[in-house]
Enzyme design. Structure first.
Site, PDB file in Angstrom:
ATOM      1  N   ARG A 118       0.817  -1.182   0.191  1.00 41.14           N
ATOM      2  CA  ARG A 118       0.078   0.029  -0.023  1.00 41.14           C
ATOM      3  C   ARG A 118       0.998   1.254  -0.036  1.00 41.14           C
ATOM      4  O   ARG A 118       1.855   1.253   0.596  1.00 41.14           O
ATOM      5  CB  ARG A 118      -0.726  -0.007   1.196  1.00 41.14           C
ATOM      6  CG  ARG A 118      -1.998   1.098   1.488  1.00 41.14           C
ATOM      7  CD  ARG A 118      -3.038   1.029   0.283  1.00 41.14           C
ATOM      8  NE  ARG A 118      -4.151   1.772   0.808  1.00 41.14           N
ATOM      9  CZ  ARG A 118      -4.885   2.250  -0.022  1.00 41.14           C
ATOM     10  NH1 ARG A 118      -4.976   1.689  -1.371  1.00 41.14           N
ATOM     11  NH2 ARG A 118      -6.071   3.013   0.366  1.00 41.14           N
ATOM     12  N   THR A 387      -9.146   0.862  -9.845  1.00 40.74           N
ATOM     13  CA  THR A 387      -8.496  -0.401  -9.295  1.00 40.74           C
ATOM     14  C   THR A 387      -8.533  -1.591 -10.335  1.00 40.74           C
ATOM     15  O   THR A 387      -9.513  -1.599 -11.364  1.00 40.74           O
ATOM     16  CB  THR A 387      -9.053  -0.744  -7.992  1.00 40.74           C
ATOM     17  OG1 THR A 387      -9.114   0.203  -7.387  1.00 40.74           O
ATOM     18  CG2 THR A 387      -8.293  -1.992  -7.307  1.00 40.74           C
ATOM     19  N   THR A 405      -3.965  -0.547  -7.214  1.00 38.75           N
ATOM     20  CA  THR A 405      -4.726   0.594  -7.882  1.00 38.75           C
ATOM     21  C   THR A 405      -3.908   1.814  -8.249  1.00 38.75           C
ATOM     22  O   THR A 405      -2.636   1.954  -7.636  1.00 38.75           O
ATOM     23  CB  THR A 405      -5.977   0.809  -6.864  1.00 38.75           C
ATOM     24  OG1 THR A 405      -6.723   1.671  -7.074  1.00 38.75           O
ATOM     25  CG2 THR A 405      -5.159   1.113  -5.431  1.00 38.75           C
ATOM     26  N   ASP A 429      -7.380   8.403  -0.024  1.00 39.99           N
ATOM     27  CA  ASP A 429      -8.195   7.554   0.655  1.00 39.99           C
ATOM     28  C   ASP A 429      -7.952   7.765   2.336  1.00 39.99           C
ATOM     29  O   ASP A 429      -8.686   7.278   2.963  1.00 39.99           O
ATOM     30  CB  ASP A 429      -7.534   5.990   0.484  1.00 39.99           C
ATOM     31  CG  ASP A 429      -8.384   5.370  -0.725  1.00 39.99           C
ATOM     32  OD1 ASP A 429      -9.680   5.807  -0.790  1.00 39.99           O
ATOM     33  OD2 ASP A 429      -7.956   4.259  -1.172  1.00 39.99           O
ATOM     34  N   SER A 458      -7.479   1.123   2.961  1.00 40.32           N
ATOM     35  CA  SER A 458      -7.750   0.453   1.563  1.00 40.32           C
ATOM     36  C   SER A 458      -9.223  -0.217   1.830  1.00 40.32           C
ATOM     37  O   SER A 458      -9.561  -0.590   3.053  1.00 40.32           O
ATOM     38  CB  SER A 458      -6.885  -0.289   1.112  1.00 40.32           C
ATOM     39  OG  SER A 458      -7.284  -0.877   0.013  1.00 40.32           O
ATOM     40  N   SER A 459      -9.810  -0.476   0.679  1.00 32.41           N
ATOM     41  CA  SER A 459     -10.907  -1.450   0.695  1.00 32.41           C
ATOM     42  C   SER A 459     -10.510  -2.768  -0.277  1.00 32.41           C
ATOM     43  O   SER A 459     -11.462  -3.665  -0.291  1.00 32.41           O
ATOM     44  CB  SER A 459     -12.119  -0.960   0.000  1.00 32.41           C
ATOM     45  OG  SER A 459     -12.659   0.228   0.745  1.00 32.41           O
ATOM     46  N   GLY A 480     -13.610   0.404  -5.376  1.00 29.48           N
ATOM     47  CA  GLY A 480     -13.600   1.053  -4.063  1.00 29.48           C
ATOM     48  C   GLY A 480     -14.247   0.662  -2.882  1.00 29.48           C
ATOM     49  O   GLY A 480     -14.125  -0.694  -2.482  1.00 29.48           O
TER      50      GLY A 480
HETATM   51  O1  DON Z   1      -7.800   0.769  -1.965  1.00 31.72           O
HETATM   52  C1  DON Z   1      -8.748   1.507  -2.118  1.00 31.72           C
HETATM   53  O2  DON Z   1      -9.520   1.196  -1.277  1.00 31.72           O
HETATM   54  C2  DON Z   1      -9.341   2.044  -3.198  1.00 31.72           C
HETATM   55  N1  DON Z   1      -8.553   3.295  -3.365  1.00 31.72           N
HETATM   56  C3  DON Z   1      -9.550   1.538  -4.292  1.00 31.72           C
HETATM   57  C4  DON Z   1     -10.100   2.268  -5.445  1.00 31.72           C
HETATM   58  C5  DON Z   1     -10.609   1.539  -6.330  1.00 31.72           C
HETATM   59  O3  DON Z   1     -11.264   0.488  -6.355  1.00 31.72           O
HETATM   60  C6  DON Z   1     -11.301   2.278  -7.233  1.00 31.72           C
HETATM   61  N2  DON Z   1     -11.956   1.616  -8.684  1.00 31.72           N
HETATM   62  N3  DON Z   1     -12.708   0.990  -8.921  1.00 31.72           N
END
Ligand code: DON
Length: 587
Positions: A118, A387, A405, A429, A458-459, A480
């Site tokens: 990350r 992502t 991502t 984030d 993060s998710s 996300g």
């Molecule tokens: O890590 C995360 O939670 C987010 N920044 C992920 C972003 C994301 O999945 C956007 N695309 N679909």
């Protein structure tokens, strides 16, 4: 050197035949394959499923040449940085789950691990730096990238082929170019009309003759080919301490960005123990913090295990209600407790069955809980408010589930000058304004406020499911805050509702994240689900007025490229929600 174009064409022809042959296999259960879905591909010696055919094929060639799943993952990740610039990256970060496997099938020789890469907050940023900031793109939004350190750590621990050999296919794709698909053409065209403040983006991704991109046009990226060649020759340190690091620092200095050479030199990826639970006899492994996604998934599964979802059935409103209530509770606990574990104490009980029992005490079977009632301790206000995942399994029982991502599609929009790659906007984030948690979904709780060197929450939730020590499922998704919900839907569809992999990936998905206090359903407005939605509304679930149809379909949630492993057979299902991804199998 394993990249041989003639061999690629040969493999592609073989794969097309295989795809045709296996496309008959996808109607084995309750939901039939529509024209919009991808074929289910079956193979024995290896499977790569990703959002992009060139990247899947490049990974498959690594397996074909004797590399293992982690070797292939390095190649797929670097290839996606070329062919799927929306989210594939070297300037972002992510999470890679590795099932180490053994020489004798899918029984694990050691426990699965999470390679955590990350991004981090640069040293020059403090908790209040963004308090009056609203811009979501640009140099200030870039976190210290982790992807190259993450791939290098995975390679160092598990890889068998030389690093340079694994980088080579991506160099080839960047130098020689590749035909772009309709999604990339329209994504770039849209961005190019908006990206006036990002001249390097325009230079690198603009069509050389100044016209708009069309499906089938060839995108070449000579600067990126140069950067990848340095990475191949000098190794990962080039990105953090060498020539590439210098370009990143120059880019930051010239444009008011915060990343300094010390931030890059000090960046570390980590090997972490996954969070784990059992669900109806299956073992579930997912990433630990600083992703909240794994913990959310496990909390949901622990809650749902108390109910007989199979008996209720996939189209019952009661099953959807329980899934939504589990998501709501896990979403609330995320906001209350989760952040970078190096900076915040996260209660270990969150992933336990006892905690699930406790948070289910107020769960009524006939009525939605009000999100507000779950967290009286969190002050709420009413202020208005990409992502990609790939899955790989080799023929020796090793597997990789990787999500990484740039945050938004095309991240910060900052392309490092002369280096040809995009940087993330992952700083978005973090919780920017401490104390400002809104009913619209903005979060301002303490555990995820900024601090120098801290990882933003993060998710991401690349997941492995096993039974009796044997790997069964490799899955994950972008999206996300919807990511753990998508993974949950795939798992419940398979394990509770008995769907085939194809159907489990294709079935419409649910999402609830606590606030906004709204249940999302991919096929809202679809007459097939009308009765279920009426009953959920009667239970006081709010769907808003969000009946959005995208193109000829419905709203899209996630993109879950998945592999199911049974009796030594690898079944690969690409998810076609975003673009025409590909499951590439080695027969
Ligand atoms: O890590 C995360 O939670 C987010 N920044 C992920 C972003 C994301 O999945 C956007 N695309 N679909």
């Amino acid at each position: 050197m394993i990249w041989i174009p003639e061999f690629k064409a040969f493999i592609s022809r073989r794969l097309s035949l295989l795809v045709l042959a296996t496309s008959f296999l996808c109607s084995d259960n309750s939901i039939s394959c529509s024209a919009e879905t991808a074929p289910l591909v079956e193979a024995k010696r290896g499977m790569v499923v990703s959002v992009n055919p060139e990247a899947s094929d490049a990974g498959l060639q690594v397996l074909q040449a004797g590399g293992n799943a982690v070797d292939a993952a390095v190649t797929v990740a670097l290839s996606l940085a070329v062919t799927f610039p929306e989210a594939g990256n070297i300037g972002g970060g992510g999470f890679m789950m590795v099932w180490p496997g053994s020489a004798s099938g899918t029984a694990a020789s050691s426990d699965p691990v999470c390679i955590e890469y990350r991004e981090t907050c640069p040293a020059a940023i403090s908790r209040d730096s963004f308090i009056n900031e609203h811009r979501q793109e640009g140099h200030h939004t870039v976190g210290v990238p982790g992807t190259i350190r993450g791939l290098a750590l995975a390679h160092q621990k598990f890889g068998t082929r030389p690093w340079a050999e694994l980088v080579a296919p991506a160099i080839h794709l960047a130098k020689e170019g590749f035909p772009i698909d309709a999604a990339l053409a329209s994504g770039l065209n849209k961005l190019l009309t908006q990206a006036n403040e990002f001249p390097e983006f325009r230079r690198v991704y603009g069509k050389p003759d100044g016209t708009t991109w069309k499906k089938g046009d060839r995108l070449t990226q000579p600067d990126l080919a140069g950067t990848l060649s340095i990475l191949a020759a000098d190794g990962p340190d080039a990105f953090y301490k060498g020539a590439i690091a210098q370009k990143i620092v120059d880019e930051m200095k010239a444009n008011g960005g915060a990343i300094a050479s010390e931030d890059l030199a000090g960046y570390r990826a980590h090997i972490r123990s996954p969070v784990h639970t059992t669900y109806r006899g299956y073992d579930i492994y997912a990433p630990p913090p600083p992703s909240a996604g794994g913990t959310q998934l496990i909390e949901c599964l622990n809650i749902l295990e108390q109910y007989d979802l199979a008996k209720l059935g996939s189209k019952s409103s009661r099953a959807a209600h329980l899934i939504a209530e589990a998501m709501r509770r896990a979403g609330c606990d995320r906001v209350r407790y989760q952040g970078d574990p190096a900076f915040t104490q996260i209660p270990p009980a969150l992933v336990t069955k006892e905690h699930a029992k406790q948070v289910s005490q107020d769960l009524r079977l006939d009525q939605a809980t009000r999100s507000e009632d779950l967290a009286k301790d969190i002050k709420l206000s009413d202020e208005p408010p990409s992502t990609t995942h790939f899955s790989i399994a080799d023929g020796n029982g090793m597997a990789v589930s990787n999500t990484y991502t740039l945050q938004n599609s095309y991240g910060s929009r900052v392309v490092v000058r002369g280096a040809g790659f995009l940087l993330n906007n992952e700083m978005t984030d973090f919780n920017w304004q401490l104390g400002v948690t809104t009913r619209a979904g903005r979060v301002g709780t303490e555990p995820n406020v900024m601090a120098p060197g801290k990882r933003m929450l993060s998710s991401q939730c690349p997941t492995l499911v096993a039974r009796d020590g044997k790997l069964l499922l490799v899955t994950g998704s972008p999206g996300g805050r919807t990511i753990p919900s998508t993974v949950l839907c795939v798992i419940v569809n398979l394990l509770d509702f008995g769907m085939s992999l194809r159907d489990a990936v294709d079935a419409p998905r649910w999402h609830h994240q606590w606030f906004p206090d709204r249940l999302q359903f991919e096929h809202l407005g679809d007459p097939e689900f009308a009765q279920q939605i009426i009953e959920l509304r009667e239970m006081k679930h709010d769907f808003g007025n969000d009946v959005k149809k995208l193109g000829d379909g419905y709203r899209r949630q996630g993109d879950a490229h998945s592999i199911l492993i049974r009796d030594g057979l690898l079944k690969g299902a690409a998810d076609w929600r975003r673009t025409q991804g590909k499951a590439a199998g080695l027969p």
